[in-house]
Design an enzyme around this catalytic site. Structure first.
Site, PDB file in Angstrom:
ATOM      1  N   GLN A   1     -35.082  25.421  -9.408  1.00  0.00           N
ATOM      2  CA  GLN A   1     -34.032  25.092 -10.319  1.00  0.00           C
ATOM      3  C   GLN A   1     -33.853  26.481 -11.213  1.00  0.00           C
ATOM      4  O   GLN A   1     -34.565  27.047 -11.853  1.00  0.00           O
ATOM      5  CB  GLN A   1     -34.641  24.197 -11.286  1.00  0.00           C
ATOM      6  CG  GLN A   1     -33.637  23.577 -12.225  1.00  0.00           C
ATOM      7  CD  GLN A   1     -34.246  22.467 -13.237  1.00  0.00           C
ATOM      8  OE1 GLN A   1     -35.196  23.006 -14.088  1.00  0.00           O
ATOM      9  NE2 GLN A   1     -33.866  21.367 -13.338  1.00  0.00           N
ATOM     10  N   GLY A   2     -32.506  26.880 -11.133  1.00  0.00           N
ATOM     11  CA  GLY A   2     -31.839  27.823 -11.828  1.00  0.00           C
ATOM     12  C   GLY A   2     -31.310  27.483 -13.114  1.00  0.00           C
ATOM     13  O   GLY A   2     -29.834  27.581 -13.060  1.00  0.00           O
ATOM     14  N   SER A  15     -32.551  27.277 -16.823  1.00  0.00           N
ATOM     15  CA  SER A  15     -32.762  27.929 -17.915  1.00  0.00           C
ATOM     16  C   SER A  15     -32.890  29.571 -17.841  1.00  0.00           C
ATOM     17  O   SER A  15     -32.944  30.225 -16.840  1.00  0.00           O
ATOM     18  CB  SER A  15     -34.261  27.666 -18.489  1.00  0.00           C
ATOM     19  OG  SER A  15     -34.682  26.428 -18.785  1.00  0.00           O
ATOM     20  N   SER A  30     -39.200  27.390 -11.404  1.00  0.00           N
ATOM     21  CA  SER A  30     -40.528  26.735 -10.607  1.00  0.00           C
ATOM     22  C   SER A  30     -40.487  26.976  -9.205  1.00  0.00           C
ATOM     23  O   SER A  30     -39.115  26.621  -8.614  1.00  0.00           O
ATOM     24  CB  SER A  30     -40.785  25.349 -10.958  1.00  0.00           C
ATOM     25  OG  SER A  30     -41.037  25.172 -12.409  1.00  0.00           O
ATOM     26  N   GLU A  41     -34.682  13.283 -13.886  1.00  0.00           N
ATOM     27  CA  GLU A  41     -35.873  14.088 -14.187  1.00  0.00           C
ATOM     28  C   GLU A  41     -36.655  13.144 -15.229  1.00  0.00           C
ATOM     29  O   GLU A  41     -37.994  13.143 -15.176  1.00  0.00           O
ATOM     30  CB  GLU A  41     -35.691  15.462 -14.726  1.00  0.00           C
ATOM     31  CG  GLU A  41     -37.026  16.261 -15.228  1.00  0.00           C
ATOM     32  CD  GLU A  41     -36.839  17.621 -15.762  1.00  0.00           C
ATOM     33  OE1 GLU A  41     -36.758  18.245 -14.755  1.00  0.00           O
ATOM     34  OE2 GLU A  41     -36.208  17.741 -16.844  1.00  0.00           O
TER      35      GLU A  41
END
Lengths: 376, 288
Positions: free
Chosen positions: A121-122, A124, A156, A239
Site C-alpha cells: 500500500q502506497g 502514507s 507494509s 479495512e
C-alpha cells in the site's frame, strides 16, 4: 436479537473446520519473522491452498456472517494469518473489484486469489500520515504513461510486493481532496527503490519507497483521473470493516493462556492482577459481541459503516492492556524477547497508530456519529 | 445470526421511551427531586398497564410473555429517563407477589446490605431487621442499611446493567447537545478536540456496554452477565462524570440534571455486591 447461526452458516463452519483439521497438520513450519522471502512463499502457499479448497474469495464474495465464521474458525484452528496477502485481499482486491474495468479485474484479481502476487500500500507519505490528503507524490501525464516522483512510507510488505496501490497527486492546483489519482504500480518498474524500516519490535514490517520518474501506464489507473480520494474511501471502509475479527479470537486465547501461566507461577494469588484479567475477559467478550453487532448491521446495509471506528478505538487500547497484563504475569521474563507475548507487547503499540490513529478515530466518531462541528 | 433489534423490539423500546418522556420528562424529574421524595403511584400503575412489570410473565399467567431481551430494552429506557423506584424488585416479583405485575403493589428487596425505597414499598423481600436509614447521596433513591446481605440475583444484576446503559446513553446525548450549542472563544465547544474526544469516548463506552448487555440478555450466561455489568457500570459512571465535565461550572450545580445521573449510577454500581464479585467470576471463568 439473535446470536444463533442459520443451518447454512453452521454447515459452512462444519465444513471449514473439517478441512482445517485435515490440512493444517500438513502445513510446513512458519518461517522466521525476519525472513521476508520465506514469509512471502509461505503466505502465498497458504492462499493457494485456500484457493484450491474453494475458500479464496471468502473476503470478497461471502456474506459478512460467513466471513466472520471464516475468521473465527481459522484463528481458532491456528491457521496462518492473511500475512503478506493482506493488502491484496483486503484493500486492493476489493477496490479493483468495485472500481476497476473488466480488463483490470481480469488482470489483477485472479493472481491475488490464486496466491501468485503480493500487493503493498502506497498511501502514507513522510509529510502526510494521518492527514492522508496532504500527500505530495506527483504524477504528470506523458503520452500513455503517468510519470511518478515522490516517496511513500509505512509501506507494509514493500520488500516482497509485486504491485503497489499508489496514491498520487495529478492536479496540484485542485483542492486537497480532489486532484488525487489511484494507480496500480509494478514494484519492478525502473525508478522504484525500497528501503526497509526497522520497527521498535525489531522487524522490518514496512519500508520507505522512493519513486524517481517511475512510468505507470494510464491503463493502470483505477477510477477516473483526480477521483482517487473517493476510490480510497472505498478501500478504507473495507479495512475498518471486519479486519480484526480473527485477532479478537486470538486475544481471548492469549488471555486464557495468561491465566494459566499466572496459576503456574503463583501470580494468580494476587487479587489485583486476577481481577484485572477478569476485567479483560469482560472486555474481549464485549469486543466479540461488537463484531457480531457490526457484522449483522453490515449484512443489512451492505457497507461496513462507522461502527468500525468504535470497534477499532476500543480494540486497539484493549490489546495494549492485554499485553501489559501479560508483562505483569511474566514478571522479569517480560524483558526477554524469547518469551511468548513479549514481541506481541511491542507490536501492540502500533495498533493505536496504524490505519488511522486513535485521535483520528475519535474525530470520526465525534463528527460523523455524534454530529459535533468540525474544528481545528 | 442477526444480532440487531427486531422491528418488534424497536417498537417496544420506542413505545417505552415515548411513555416515559410524556409521564416522566425533565419537568417531572425536577419536581420529584425534593427533600422527601415519594413514588408516583399513578405512574407506577400506568407502567403496570403498559406491561412494564409483567413483561416476562407468561401469557397463560396474565403476563406479556416476552423474554429477557425485551425486559432489558425496557429497563434501558427507564434508566435513560432516571425513573425512580424499586423497579427491578417489582419486576422480578411480578407473577409471585400479588399486585406487582399490574403496578398496584410496590415491591422492594434487600440487596447487598441495602434496601431502596423501604418506607414507600408495600412488600419487602428479605430480612430488614435492624434497618437504619442513611442520608442517601441520590436524592431520588432513599436507602436503608440492613444486616442481611441478601443473595445477588443475576437477573437483577443484568437489569441494573440495562439501566446503567440507559444512563450512559443519556449522558452522552446531554453532553453532545451541550457541546453543540454552548459557545466559547467564538465557536461551539464541541469543535475543540479536547471536548470532542471526551464525547467520542462516552459513545464508545456506551456502545461497548450496549452489545455486552444485549448479548447477556440473549444468552443469560453468568459470565456474560458479569461482563455486561462491568462494562455498563463503567459506561454509566464515567459517562456521567464526563458529561458533568463537558457542562463545566453549570454541571457542578443542582440546576443541571447531570448530578442526578451520576449519583444514580453510583447507587446502581453498589447493587449485587459491586464490581469485585463480577471480576472474580470472570477471572474464574478463564481457568474453568
Amino acid at each position: 436479537m439473535d446470536l444463533a447461526y442459520t443451518p447454512e452458516e453452521e454447515d459452512f463452519r462444519a465444513r471449514l473446520r473439517q478441512w482445517l483439521g485435515e490440512v493444517l497438520p500438513k502445513l510446513p513450519p512458519a518461517p522466521d519473522p525476519s525472513d521476508w522471502p520465506g514469509r512471502r512463499a509461505y503466505d502465498l502457499g497458504w492462499q493457494r491452498m485456500l484457493h484450491d479448497a474453494g475458500y479464496a474469495d471468502v473476503h470478497w464474495d461471502a456474506s459478512p456472517t460467513t466471513r466472520l465464521i471464516y475468521l473465527e474458525e481459522t484463528e481458532r484452528a491456528g491457521a496462518p494469518y492473511v500475512g503478506a496477502n493482506f493488502v491484496g485481499l483486503l484493500h486492493a482486491g476489493p477496490t479493483i473489484a468495485a472500481e476497476g474495468t473488466p480488463e483490470q479485474r481480469a488482470r489483477w484479481l485472479p493472481p491475488i486469489l490464486r496466491g501468485e502476487e503480493v500487493w503493498c500500500q502506497g498511501f502514507s507519505e513522510p509529510g502526510a500520515g494521518s492527514d492522508l490528503a496532504a500527500l505530495r507524490t506527483r504524477a504528470r501525464r506523458e503520452g500513455d504513461d503517468y510519470v511518478v516522483s515522490g516517496s511513500k512510507i509505512w509501506t507494509s510488505h514493500a520488500e516482497v510486493a509485486d504491485w503497489c496501490e499508489l496514491l498520487v497527486r495529478t492536479d496540484p492546483s485542485a483542492p486537497r481532496h480532489r486532484g488525487i489519482t489511484w494507480l496500480a504500480m509494478s514494484m519492478d518498474a525502473p525508478g522504484v527503490t525500497v528501503r526497509p524500516l526497522r520497527t521498535l519490535a525489531g522487524s522490518t514490517e514496512f519500508a520507505e519507497v522512493f519513486l524517481d520518474e517511475v512510468r505507470v501506464p494510464v491503463g493502470h489507473r483505477v477510477g477516473a483521473e483526480n477521483d482517487g480520494w473517493r476510490v480510497t474511501m472505498v478501500t478504507l471502509s473495507f479495512e475498518r470493516g471486519t479486519a480484526f475479527v480473527g485477532e479478537v479470537v486470538a486475544c481471548r486465547r492469549v488471555l486464557r493462556e495468561l491465566a494459566s501461566e499466572a496459576r503456574k507461577n503463583g501470580r494468580w494469588d494476587d487479587p489485583v492482577l486476577r481481577r484485572r484479567l477478569g476485567r479483560l475477559n469482560a472486555e474481549f467478550r464485549a469486543l466479540r459481541r461488537l463484531t457480531q453487532w457490526n457484522v449483522s448491521e453490515a449484512s443489512v446495509s451492505g457497507v461496513p459503516g462507522v461502527g468500525g471506528s468504535v470497534f477499532k478505538l476500543r480494540y486497539s487500547h484493549a490489546r495494549q492492556e492485554l499485553y501489559d497484563a501479560a508483562a505483569d504475569v511474566l514478571g522479569p521474563d517480560a524483558l526477554d524477547l524469547d518469551r511468548a507475548w513479549v514481541l506481541d507487547r511491542l507490536s501492540s503499540l502500533s495498533y493505536t497508530i496504524a490505519a488511522g490513529t486513535s485521535q483520528i478515530q475519535r474525530n470520526i466518531v465525534a463528527e460523523r456519529i455524534l454530529g459535533l462541528p468540525k474544528g481545528r | 445470526m442477526r444480532f440487531q433489534l427486531t422491528e418488534d423490539q424497536r417498537a417496544l423500546k420506542a413505545g417505552m421511551r415515548e411513555l416515559l418522556e410524556r409521564r416522566f420528562g425533565a419537568a417531572e424529574l425536577r419536581a420529584a427531586t425534593v427533600d422527601e421524595p415519594r413514588l408516583d403511584r399513578a405512574l407506577w400503575r400506568e407502567l403496570g398497564e403498559a406491561g412494564f412489570f409483567a413483561l416476562c410473565v407468561p401469557e397463560a399467567d396474565g403476563g406479556v410473555g416476552l423474554g429477557l431481551p425485551e425486559a432489558v430494552l425496557a429497563f434501558e429506557e427507564a434508566g435513560r429517563a432516571l425513573l425512580p423506584g424499586p423497579l427491578i424488585a417489582t419486576h422480578l416479583a411480578a407473577g409471585t407477589v400479588p399486585g406487582a405485575a399490574g403496578g398496584e403493589t410496590i415491591v422492594t428487596a434487600v440487596d447487598a446490605g441495602l434496601v431502596e425505597w423501604l418506607a414507600q414499598a408495600d412488600v419487602i423481600l428479605g430480612d430488614t431487621a435492624g434497618a437504619v436509614p442513611l442520608r442517601s447521596m441520590d436524592p431520588l433513591t432513599p436507602l436503608h442499611r440492613v444486616v442481611d446481605k441478601g443473595e445477588a440475583n443475576p437477573l437483577a444484576v443484568l437489569l441494573t446493567a440495562a439501566e446503567q446503559l440507559g444512563t450512559a446513553t443519556r449522558a452522552c446525548e446531554l453532553a453532545v447537545q451541550h457541546a453543540r450549542t454552548r459557545e466559547q472563544f467564538g465557536q461551539p465547544i464541541g469543535a475543540f478536540q479536547a471536548v470532542k474526544h471526551l464525547c467520542a469516548d462516552m459513545l464508545v463506552r456506551a456502545e461497548t456496554a450496549r452489545v455486552a448487555v444485549y448479548a447477556a440478555a440473549v444468552t443469560s450466561a453468568p459470565a456474560d452477565i458479569a461482563a455486561a455489568r462491568l462494562l455498563a457500570d463503567e459506561a454509566a459512571v464515567r459517562g456521567a462524570r464526563d458529561c458533568l465535565q463537558v457542562h463545566g461550572g453549570m454541571g457542578f450545580t443542582w440546576e443541571c440534571e447531570v448530578h442526578l445521573h451520576l449519583k444514580r449510577a453510583w447507587v446502581r454500581a453498589q447493587r449485587g455486591g459491586g464490581n469485585t464479585e463480577s471480576e472474580e467470576l470472570l477471572a474464574a471463568d478463564l481457568v474453568a
